[in-house]
Design a protein around this motif. Structure first.
Motif, mmCIF file in Angstrom:
data_model
loop_
_atom_site.group_PDB
_atom_site.id
_atom_site.type_symbol
_atom_site.label_atom_id
_atom_site.label_comp_id
_atom_site.label_asym_id
_atom_site.label_seq_id
_atom_site.Cartn_x
_atom_site.Cartn_y
_atom_site.Cartn_z
ATOM 1 N N VAL A 103 3.525 -11.148 -19.604
ATOM 2 C CA VAL A 103 4.314 -11.804 -18.564
ATOM 3 C C VAL A 103 3.557 -13.066 -18.196
ATOM 4 C CG1 VAL A 103 5.242 -11.608 -16.245
ATOM 5 C CG2 VAL A 103 5.145 -9.611 -17.712
ATOM 6 N N GLN A 104 4.216 -14.225 -18.358
ATOM 7 C CA GLN A 104 3.426 -15.446 -18.256
ATOM 8 C C GLN A 104 3.463 -16.133 -16.895
ATOM 9 O OE1 GLN A 104 5.058 -16.697 -21.796
ATOM 10 N NE2 GLN A 104 3.282 -16.170 -23.035
ATOM 11 N N SER A 105 4.509 -15.827 -16.072
ATOM 12 C CA SER A 105 4.506 -16.514 -14.782
ATOM 13 C C SER A 105 3.902 -15.615 -13.712
ATOM 14 C CB SER A 105 5.928 -16.931 -14.406
ATOM 15 O OG SER A 105 6.454 -16.073 -13.441
ATOM 16 N N LEU A 106 3.041 -16.197 -12.899
ATOM 17 C CA LEU A 106 2.311 -15.406 -11.904
ATOM 18 C C LEU A 106 3.235 -14.726 -10.896
ATOM 19 C CD1 LEU A 106 -0.529 -14.524 -11.070
ATOM 20 C CD2 LEU A 106 -0.553 -16.441 -9.480
ATOM 21 N N PRO A 107 4.243 -15.432 -10.339
ATOM 22 C CA PRO A 107 5.130 -14.740 -9.391
ATOM 23 C C PRO A 107 5.830 -13.530 -10.014
ATOM 24 C CG PRO A 107 5.485 -17.102 -9.276
ATOM 25 C CD PRO A 107 4.571 -16.862 -10.429
ATOM 26 N N VAL A 108 6.270 -13.663 -11.275
ATOM 27 C CA VAL A 108 6.915 -12.524 -11.936
ATOM 28 C C VAL A 108 5.911 -11.396 -12.096
ATOM 29 C CG1 VAL A 108 8.087 -11.741 -14.027
ATOM 30 C CG2 VAL A 108 8.519 -14.034 -13.136
ATOM 31 N N GLN A 109 4.680 -11.760 -12.487
ATOM 32 C CA GLN A 109 3.618 -10.773 -12.637
ATOM 33 C C GLN A 109 3.427 -9.987 -11.340
ATOM 34 O OE1 GLN A 109 0.112 -12.840 -13.878
ATOM 35 N NE2 GLN A 109 0.003 -11.709 -15.792
ATOM 36 N N ILE A 110 3.319 -10.725 -10.221
ATOM 37 C CA ILE A 110 3.099 -10.069 -8.934
ATOM 38 C C ILE A 110 4.287 -9.186 -8.578
ATOM 39 C CG2 ILE A 110 2.809 -10.471 -6.455
ATOM 40 C CD1 ILE A 110 1.211 -12.976 -7.191
ATOM 41 N N ALA A 111 5.493 -9.700 -8.807
ATOM 42 C CA ALA A 111 6.690 -8.923 -8.458
ATOM 43 C C ALA A 111 6.737 -7.622 -9.255
ATOM 44 C CB ALA A 111 7.945 -9.751 -8.720
ATOM 45 N N LEU A 112 6.501 -7.700 -10.572
ATOM 46 C CA LEU A 112 6.555 -6.495 -11.399
ATOM 47 C C LEU A 112 5.432 -5.533 -11.032
ATOM 48 C CD1 LEU A 112 7.484 -7.905 -14.923
ATOM 49 C CD2 LEU A 112 8.955 -6.820 -13.240
ATOM 50 N N PHE A 113 4.276 -6.090 -10.699
ATOM 51 C CA PHE A 113 3.146 -5.252 -10.283
ATOM 52 C C PHE A 113 3.512 -4.486 -9.014
ATOM 53 C CE2 PHE A 113 -0.892 -4.760 -7.920
ATOM 54 C CZ PHE A 113 -1.553 -3.942 -8.822
ATOM 55 N N LEU A 114 4.173 -5.178 -8.083
ATOM 56 C CA LEU A 114 4.590 -4.514 -6.841
ATOM 57 C C LEU A 114 5.596 -3.408 -7.132
ATOM 58 C CD1 LEU A 114 4.900 -7.322 -4.159
ATOM 59 C CD2 LEU A 114 3.390 -5.334 -4.150
ATOM 60 N N VAL A 115 6.524 -3.676 -8.065
ATOM 61 C CA VAL A 115 7.485 -2.643 -8.438
ATOM 62 C C VAL A 115 6.743 -1.381 -8.886
ATOM 63 C CG1 VAL A 115 9.208 -2.025 -10.182
ATOM 64 C CG2 VAL A 115 9.367 -4.206 -9.005
ATOM 65 N N CYS A 116 5.631 -1.575 -9.604
ATOM 66 C CA CYS A 116 4.845 -0.424 -10.068
ATOM 67 C C CYS A 116 4.095 0.262 -8.935
ATOM 68 C CB CYS A 116 3.818 -0.844 -11.115
ATOM 69 S SG CYS A 116 4.544 -1.329 -12.647
ATOM 70 N N THR A 117 3.705 -0.488 -7.899
ATOM 71 C CA THR A 117 2.847 0.103 -6.866
ATOM 72 C C THR A 117 3.617 0.684 -5.682
ATOM 73 O OG1 THR A 117 2.379 -2.203 -6.482
ATOM 74 C CG2 THR A 117 0.512 -0.814 -6.994
ATOM 75 N N ILE A 118 4.852 0.233 -5.473
ATOM 76 C CA ILE A 118 5.579 0.689 -4.283
ATOM 77 C C ILE A 118 5.671 2.223 -4.185
ATOM 78 C CG2 ILE A 118 7.926 0.773 -3.305
ATOM 79 C CD1 ILE A 118 8.000 -2.281 -3.723
ATOM 80 N N PRO A 119 5.954 2.945 -5.291
ATOM 81 C CA PRO A 119 6.027 4.406 -5.157
ATOM 82 C C PRO A 119 4.732 5.022 -4.622
ATOM 83 C CG PRO A 119 6.964 3.731 -7.236
ATOM 84 C CD PRO A 119 6.343 2.511 -6.639
ATOM 85 N N PHE A 120 3.612 4.350 -4.866
ATOM 86 C CA PHE A 120 2.332 4.845 -4.370
ATOM 87 C C PHE A 120 2.340 4.953 -2.847
ATOM 88 C CE2 PHE A 120 -1.902 3.621 -2.712
ATOM 89 C CZ PHE A 120 -2.628 4.707 -3.149
ATOM 90 N N TRP A 121 3.109 4.113 -2.199
ATOM 91 C CA TRP A 121 3.162 4.106 -0.734
ATOM 92 C C TRP A 121 4.270 4.993 -0.178
ATOM 93 C CZ3 TRP A 121 2.768 -1.693 -1.829
ATOM 94 C CH2 TRP A 121 1.435 -2.073 -1.913
ATOM 95 N N THR A 122 4.916 5.788 -1.046
ATOM 96 C CA THR A 122 5.918 6.711 -0.527
ATOM 97 C C THR A 122 5.408 8.146 -0.708
ATOM 98 O OG1 THR A 122 7.101 6.932 -2.598
ATOM 99 C CG2 THR A 122 7.756 5.107 -1.199
ATOM 100 N N SER A 123 6.169 9.090 -0.198
ATOM 101 C CA SER A 123 5.671 10.467 -0.112
ATOM 102 C C SER A 123 5.584 11.161 -1.472
ATOM 103 C CB SER A 123 6.595 11.257 0.806
ATOM 104 O OG SER A 123 6.352 12.635 0.648
ATOM 105 N N ASN A 124 4.393 11.718 -1.760
ATOM 106 C CA ASN A 124 4.191 12.460 -3.006
ATOM 107 C C ASN A 124 5.063 13.700 -3.071
ATOM 108 O OD1 ASN A 124 2.381 10.743 -4.084
ATOM 109 N ND2 ASN A 124 0.617 12.101 -3.926
ATOM 110 N N ILE A 125 5.228 14.359 -1.931
ATOM 111 C CA ILE A 125 6.004 15.602 -1.936
ATOM 112 C C ILE A 125 7.461 15.312 -2.295
ATOM 113 C CG2 ILE A 125 6.810 17.495 -0.491
ATOM 114 C CD1 ILE A 125 4.217 17.397 0.957
ATOM 115 N N ILE A 126 8.005 14.253 -1.707
ATOM 116 C CA ILE A 126 9.388 13.896 -2.026
ATOM 117 C C ILE A 126 9.494 13.523 -3.503
ATOM 118 C CG2 ILE A 126 11.251 12.266 -1.533
ATOM 119 C CD1 ILE A 126 10.736 14.088 0.772
#
Lengths: 292, 279
Positions: A103-126
């Protein structure tokens, strides 16, 4: 003009540092060190049906270590650790590699990275529960497989099985691999890759000889997370195996629910020692302080 | 820019599958929570209704969901504030070596890798032996901090490793006191990262299970309440609750990330204004 001799600046700055870390040291002292010390102490205590009392006995350890259940459970937990680790490492590396190098553009990189990390901030049990309608007898996976003609009967082993346990672990913990690996990859000097290409290396050779060696610290940090999280698991194994598989964390929580605290303490000490040994081995390959 | 190779498309497909794997199950229960009143825990949908969401708002239907939500929210805010403050202080201290710094560093790492159930058991035992009552706001609060503080501190270490010291030197040269330097130079520069630490503090606390298990006492936090429900509730009301708390998490994450973006933009604006000498 100052007449009093000023405090040596080094000493002064050290005092400031100490003052700054006092609150967190107190928290970790009281809620981490003291609890561990208490567990170690209580693991030598005795207990009966209704209470536990100070003593100095190795009975709890003897019982725990000579029980066939303990060994079988450790073996099983180790199997979960290895399987989860392999899948998390492969998935984590591939995802991070795509994000960092393709992924060559930094904003896209950050956006996709966030897509990967958001579940980390939600409930594991759910997140764990959400697999049930997917994997169940009449779940989405089975209906899809049947309508594709892969199988005639719904597969029984999708839910409440070792497969489900590993799947849930990978689902919960793959992020712990993606993040540190991505972090190390982003710091790899891209000119090294170009140099390798100019020198005639194929894409595969670049991957094996340049990128993987430079990414090792990230892989190690991710591995430490995955291994400790799976070793210490309390609910995933119980929930996803439908109560059929045991885990070390479950032995401990069963003993706790029977109020056998000294037994639970001894099992905890054994678990802690096992985890620390595994980490000790992995830490030999990486200097965490350099990686931040 | 190089042309995209064939491996790009392969990897992109892999990435898309990974995202589907991450979000697919949650979307599934999102859909199933709109199950009709006669519907069960799996597909097919038996009509579409808000029945199960309505169920949630009737107290007697299942446990004390709203009470546990309020407790989890309050606890999350407490943990968030303390995590941010202590992490910033710790992060500043660790910019220089001091006696005991490496021991403390390893203690912080240990806090991250010690299985949660041990912290839970140990804190529970201490309170038991000292004859104190475990309560989510005391023992639960402390136990959760052992999970959120290491994350906050590691973020701060990373932030200060990349921090340009010349800003502070400039402030000092202009006659700022150490406190003024921190207040007017360091904190504004690291502010967006502090929002990140706050996000970790709140969400990790809000979703924490194992460390709260034996330290919350008689009043459950939301994850404990949900876990209790998984063993005795067999209707889509569980999915409705799951969908609601996931949506709540998304709102929280979204607002934190928006604040970060706004702070960044404000900084960039000020930066460019200063460059033009407008101040």
């Amino acid at each position: 003009m100052k007449t009093r001799k000023a405090l040596d600046p080094d000493k002064r700055s050290e005092r400031v540092s100490w003052a700054l870390v006092t609150p967190l040291t107190l928290v970790l002292g009281f809620f981490l060190l003291a609890p561990i010390a208490t567990i170690v102490t209580v693991s030598f205590w005795g207990y009966n049906e209704w209470s536990f009392y100070p003593d100095f006995t190795f009975d709890n350890y003897l019982f725990h270590l000579t029980s066939a259940v303990t060994w079988a459970t450790y073996l099983k937990t180790l199997k979960f650790v290895v399987l989860t680790w392999v899948f998390c490492a492969v998935i984590g590396f591939t995802v991070a590699y795509f994000l960092a190098f393709h992924v060559q553009s930094l904003p896209v990189q950050i956006a996709l990275f966030l897509v990967c990390t958001i579940p980390f901030w939600t409930s594991n049990i759910i997140r764990m529960i959400s697999w049930i309608p997917f994997l169940g007898r009449n779940g989405l996976a089975n209906s899809a497989l049947i309508s594709l003609g892969v199988t005639d009967e719904p597969l029984e082993w999708l839910l409440y099985s070792d497969f489900a346990v590993v799947l849930a672990f990978v689902h919960l913990y793959a992020l712990f691999m993606v993040v540190p690996i991505f972090n190390t990859m982003m710091r790899i000097d891209k000119s090294l890759v170009e140099a390798a290409r100019d020198a005639g290396a194929t894409g595969f050779q670049i991957l094996m000889n340049v990128i993987i060696p430079l990414t090792k610290p990230g892989i190690m940090i991710g591995s430490i997370f995955v291994v400790t999280l799976v070793m210490g698991d309390v609910i995933t194994v119980r929930h996803m195996s439908g109560g059929q598989s045991a885990s070390v964390g479950r032995i401990i929580s069963n003993e706790i629910s029977l109020l056998q605290y000294p037994a639970a303490a001894a099992s905890s000490v054994v678990l802690l020692v096992t985890v620390l040994l595994m980490i000790g081995i992995m830490m030999r390959f990486v200097n965490i302080r350099k990686e931040l | 820019m190089e042309p995209r190779s064939r491996s790009f498309y392969g990897l992109a497909a892999f990435f898309a599958l990974f995202v589907l794997f991450l979000y697919g199950p949650v979307i599934t229960i999102g859909i199933l929570s709109f199950q009709g009143p006669q519907g069960g825990l799996t597909f097919p949908m038996n009509g579409v209704s808000l029945h199960w969401f309505r169920d949630l708002f009737e107290q007697q239907a299942v446990g004390d969901i709203w009470g546990s939500f309020r407790r989890s929210f309050a606890l999350g805010l407490m943990v968030m504030v303390v995590t941010v403050v202590f992490s910033v202080m710790g992060g500043m201290a660790f910019r220089r070596r001091f006696r005991g710094s490496s021991a403390l560093f390893y203690l912080i790492i240990a806090s991250l890798i010690i299985p949660s159930i041990l912290v839970s058991l140990g804190v529970g035992l201490i309170f038991n032996i000292l004859d104190l009552d475990v309560h989510w706001a005391t023992s639960g609060f402390g136990a959760q901090l052992t999970w959120t503080l290491p994350f906050g501190l590691l973020i701060m270490f990373a932030v200060f490793n990349r921090f340009d010291k010349s800003y502070e030197e400039a402030a000092r040269d202009l006659g700022a006191s150490p406190w003024q330097t921190v207040r007017h130079v360091v904190l504004p520069i690291i502010a967006p990262m502090l929002i990140g630490v706050a996000l970790f503090g709140f969400t990790l606390s809000y979703d924490e299970f194992a460390r709260t298990l034996l330290t919350a006492g008689s009043y459950n936090t939301l994850p404990l309440e949900i876990f209790g429900m998984t063993t005795n509730v067999t209707s889509p009301v569980l999915y409705a609750l799951g969908t609601l708390t996931t949506l709540f998490s998304f709102v929280i994450i979204g607002s934190f990330l928006t604040i970060v973006a706004l702070l960044r933009r404000a900084q960039a604006k000020r930066g460019s204004d200063a460059g033009q000498g407008l101040v």
